[in-house]
Scaffold this motif. Structure first.
Motif, short mmCIF file in Angstrom:
data_model
loop_
_atom_site.label_atom_id
_atom_site.label_comp_id
_atom_site.label_asym_id
_atom_site.label_seq_id
_atom_site.Cartn_x
_atom_site.Cartn_y
_atom_site.Cartn_z
N VAL A 73 5.68 14.10 -64.22
CA VAL A 73 4.85 14.35 -63.05
C VAL A 73 5.55 15.35 -62.14
O VAL A 73 6.73 15.18 -61.79
N ARG A 74 4.82 16.40 -61.75
CA ARG A 74 5.39 17.37 -60.82
C ARG A 74 5.45 16.77 -59.41
O ARG A 74 4.50 16.14 -58.96
N GLN A 75 6.57 16.98 -58.74
CA GLN A 75 6.77 16.43 -57.40
C GLN A 75 6.85 17.57 -56.38
O GLN A 75 7.69 18.47 -56.51
N LYS A 76 5.98 17.53 -55.39
CA LYS A 76 6.03 18.48 -54.29
C LYS A 76 6.15 17.69 -52.99
O LYS A 76 5.72 16.54 -52.93
N TYR A 77 6.73 18.33 -51.96
CA TYR A 77 7.04 17.60 -50.73
C TYR A 77 6.37 18.28 -49.54
O TYR A 77 6.58 19.46 -49.29
N ALA A 78 5.57 17.50 -48.83
CA ALA A 78 4.83 18.02 -47.69
C ALA A 78 5.66 17.94 -46.42
O ALA A 78 6.39 16.96 -46.21
N PHE A 79 5.55 18.96 -45.59
CA PHE A 79 6.24 18.96 -44.30
C PHE A 79 5.84 17.69 -43.53
O PHE A 79 4.68 17.33 -43.46
N THR A 80 6.84 17.02 -42.94
CA THR A 80 6.61 15.74 -42.28
C THR A 80 7.38 15.67 -40.96
O THR A 80 8.57 15.98 -40.92
N ILE A 81 6.70 15.27 -39.90
CA ILE A 81 7.35 14.99 -38.62
C ILE A 81 7.50 13.48 -38.50
O ILE A 81 6.52 12.74 -38.60
N GLU A 82 8.73 13.01 -38.30
CA GLU A 82 8.99 11.58 -38.20
C GLU A 82 8.32 10.98 -36.97
O GLU A 82 8.19 11.63 -35.94
N GLY A 83 7.91 9.74 -37.08
CA GLY A 83 7.31 9.02 -35.97
C GLY A 83 6.17 8.15 -36.45
O GLY A 83 5.51 8.46 -37.44
N LYS A 84 5.92 7.02 -35.78
CA LYS A 84 4.87 6.10 -36.17
C LYS A 84 3.51 6.81 -36.14
O LYS A 84 3.10 7.33 -35.12
N GLY A 85 2.85 6.85 -37.27
CA GLY A 85 1.55 7.50 -37.35
C GLY A 85 1.64 9.00 -37.55
O GLY A 85 0.85 9.59 -38.29
N ILE A 86 2.62 9.64 -36.89
CA ILE A 86 2.77 11.09 -36.97
C ILE A 86 3.22 11.51 -38.37
O ILE A 86 2.77 12.52 -38.91
N ALA A 87 4.12 10.72 -38.96
CA ALA A 87 4.62 11.06 -40.30
C ALA A 87 3.48 11.09 -41.31
O ALA A 87 3.35 12.03 -42.10
N ALA A 88 2.62 10.06 -41.27
CA ALA A 88 1.50 10.00 -42.21
C ALA A 88 0.52 11.15 -41.96
O ALA A 88 0.03 11.78 -42.91
N PHE A 89 0.24 11.44 -40.69
CA PHE A 89 -0.71 12.50 -40.36
C PHE A 89 -0.21 13.86 -40.80
O PHE A 89 -0.92 14.61 -41.48
N THR A 90 1.03 14.20 -40.44
CA THR A 90 1.53 15.54 -40.75
C THR A 90 1.71 15.74 -42.25
O THR A 90 1.36 16.79 -42.79
N SER A 91 2.24 14.74 -42.94
CA SER A 91 2.43 14.89 -44.39
C SER A 91 1.08 15.01 -45.09
O SER A 91 0.93 15.82 -46.02
N SER A 92 0.09 14.24 -44.64
CA SER A 92 -1.25 14.34 -45.25
C SER A 92 -1.88 15.70 -44.98
O SER A 92 -2.48 16.30 -45.88
N PHE A 93 -1.75 16.19 -43.76
CA PHE A 93 -2.33 17.47 -43.38
C PHE A 93 -1.82 18.59 -44.28
O PHE A 93 -2.60 19.36 -44.87
N PHE A 94 -0.50 18.67 -44.43
CA PHE A 94 0.07 19.75 -45.22
C PHE A 94 -0.11 19.52 -46.72
O PHE A 94 -0.24 20.48 -47.49
N ALA A 95 -0.18 18.25 -47.16
CA ALA A 95 -0.45 17.97 -48.57
C ALA A 95 -1.85 18.42 -48.95
O ALA A 95 -2.07 19.03 -50.00
N VAL A 96 -2.83 18.14 -48.07
CA VAL A 96 -4.21 18.56 -48.35
C VAL A 96 -4.32 20.07 -48.37
O VAL A 96 -5.01 20.65 -49.23
N LEU A 97 -3.65 20.74 -47.45
CA LEU A 97 -3.66 22.21 -47.44
C LEU A 97 -3.14 22.76 -48.76
O LEU A 97 -3.77 23.63 -49.38
N LYS A 98 -1.99 22.26 -49.20
CA LYS A 98 -1.39 22.75 -50.44
C LYS A 98 -2.28 22.45 -51.65
O LYS A 98 -2.48 23.30 -52.52
N ALA A 99 -2.84 21.23 -51.67
CA ALA A 99 -3.68 20.85 -52.81
C ALA A 99 -4.96 21.68 -52.84
O ALA A 99 -5.46 22.04 -53.91
N SER A 100 -5.49 22.01 -51.65
CA SER A 100 -6.74 22.78 -51.58
C SER A 100 -6.58 24.17 -52.16
O SER A 100 -7.49 24.71 -52.79
#
Length: 385
Positions: A73-100
């Motif tokens: 499985v290829r592993q890529k890493y999305a930019f993430t800002i630490e913090g409650k809720g923020i980590a999930a939001f930022t990693s998801s945002f950049f993961a969706v951009l890359k996947a799109s």
């Protein structure tokens, strides 16, 4: 699209996102993504997982580990800002951009919170699949917060824009139909039989021997019912211990509260996050497994405990009773007295415990099989294409 995409032997390009990272036991979502991605990769499909950077629930020693490949499985890493809720939001945002912008046939979202951009890959001609692992906005840690409203908003986006939605329980299937008029596909999780282990490491680390303890495994979060589990067990007359295994998930304060609550009963032991042989030994040698959740998706810890031939005690929420049927002892959710009575009954009746242990593994491994899950999921992909 093209005829070749619908052929059964056509190899697909698949992106998965919404999890923290693989390999990891930080939560059930991570286990599911690992099983799906590695098994699909083994069949020759090209699978890419977009992992989160940052803190690892398993411990700081894992924070910097970022392999580029895992079991094909290829592993890529999305930019993430630490913090409650923020980590999930930022990693998801950049993961969706890359996947799109990537070359994929399918973009598979896991969980509700990452679905706020589920419309974007469709603009680039990709098919979007969402797996709802649980109704996350109802979790206690988000209650009354912006996070709950945002996750609920993301759920509505998923209901509107996803090409297909997978649910893990019939109750969540009914929820989406009632709330949004949205048809979903029911594809439950699978389970692999846990290896049977002698109590070696757990004897060395915690002084545990076979049948000397009751076990809880899961994230230390309010909706798992740990508060009233501690209360119930403190009134059970037994010399057995209660072992609570798991890390926190943006819930360090709750973890500290639970440890303080249990302080007066030396039989209650919090051992933190566990995995590998240590976890297998805990499952293999427990007298009982307890899961007192008031909110779940489809808990893999219950499947694992049952596959390890455990007598399981579960709350009566549909997501648990659907899985266990009559192969577990059920108590009323949020009722510490009823839980205490059931635990006391089983601590006093070893023959009854052994009766449950005798049949549960064959039942659960026969009912929930990862090969079936993979076949159904790949068929869903191909039906879309």
């Amino acid at each position: 699209m093209g005829i070749s995409h619908t052929a059964k032997n056509e190899k697909l390009k698949i992106a998965m996102l919404g999890h923290k990272r693989i390999p990891s036991r930080e939560g059930g979502v991570e286990i599911v993504v690992e099983e799906l991605s590695t098994r699909m990769s083994k069949q020759g499909h090209q699978v890419t997982c977009y992992n989160r950077r940052g803190h690892h629930v398993s411990g700081k020693q894992y924070d910097s580990e970022r392999p580029s490949e895992y079991k094909g499985v290829r592993q890529k890493y999305a930019f993430t800002i630490e913090g409650k809720g923020i980590a999930a939001f930022t990693s998801s945002f950049f993961a969706v951009l890359k996947a799109s912008f990537g070359r994929y046939d399918i973009v598979h979202f896991h969980g509700e919170g990452c679905c706020f951009m589920a419309w974007l890959p469709r603009l680039f001609g990709k098919k979007c699949v969402v797996t709802i692992h649980g109704v996350d906005w109802q979790r206690e840690k988000w209650r009354g917060t912006f996070g709950a409203r945002f996750i609920h908003f993301s759920e509505r986006i998923a209901a509107r824009f996803a090409d297909e939605i997978i649910v893990l329980s019939r109750s969540v299937q009914e929820y989406f139909l009632d709330s949004y008029g949205r048809e979903t596909r029911f594809i439950p999780n699978g389970v692999s039989k846990m290896p049977s282990r002698e109590p070696d490491l757990i004897r060395q680390k915690y002084g545990l021997k076979k049948d000397s303890y009751l076990l809880f495994v899961g994230r230390i979060v309010p909706e798992k019912g740990i508060r009233y589990l501690v209360d119930a067990f403190s009134h059970v007359k037994t010399d057995k211990k209660l072992i609570i295994a798991g890390g926190s998930s943006d819930t360090d304060a709750f973890m500290e509260e639970m440890i303080a609550l249990a302080k007066e009963d030396e039989r209650i032991v919090f051992i933190g996050f566990v995995s590998g042989q240590l976890l297998e030994e805990l499952y293999s040698n427990a007298y009982l497994y307890v899961l007192p959740s008031n909110l779940e998706g489809m808990p893999l810890s219950l499947l694992e405990a049952m596959s390890s031939s455990n007598c399981c005690v579960i709350s009566d929420i549909p997501e648990l009773t659907e899985v266990a049927q009559d192969h577990a002892v059920v108590f009323r959710t949020d009722d510490a007295i009823d839980l205490k009575d059931k635990l006391q009954m089983l601590c006093d009746d070893e023959i009854l415990v052994q009766r449950y242990k005798g049949t549960v593994s064959d039942y659960i491994c026969g009912k929930y099989n990862w090969d079936d899950v993979i076949d159904q999921t790949l068929k869903l992909y191909r039906d879309l294409l």
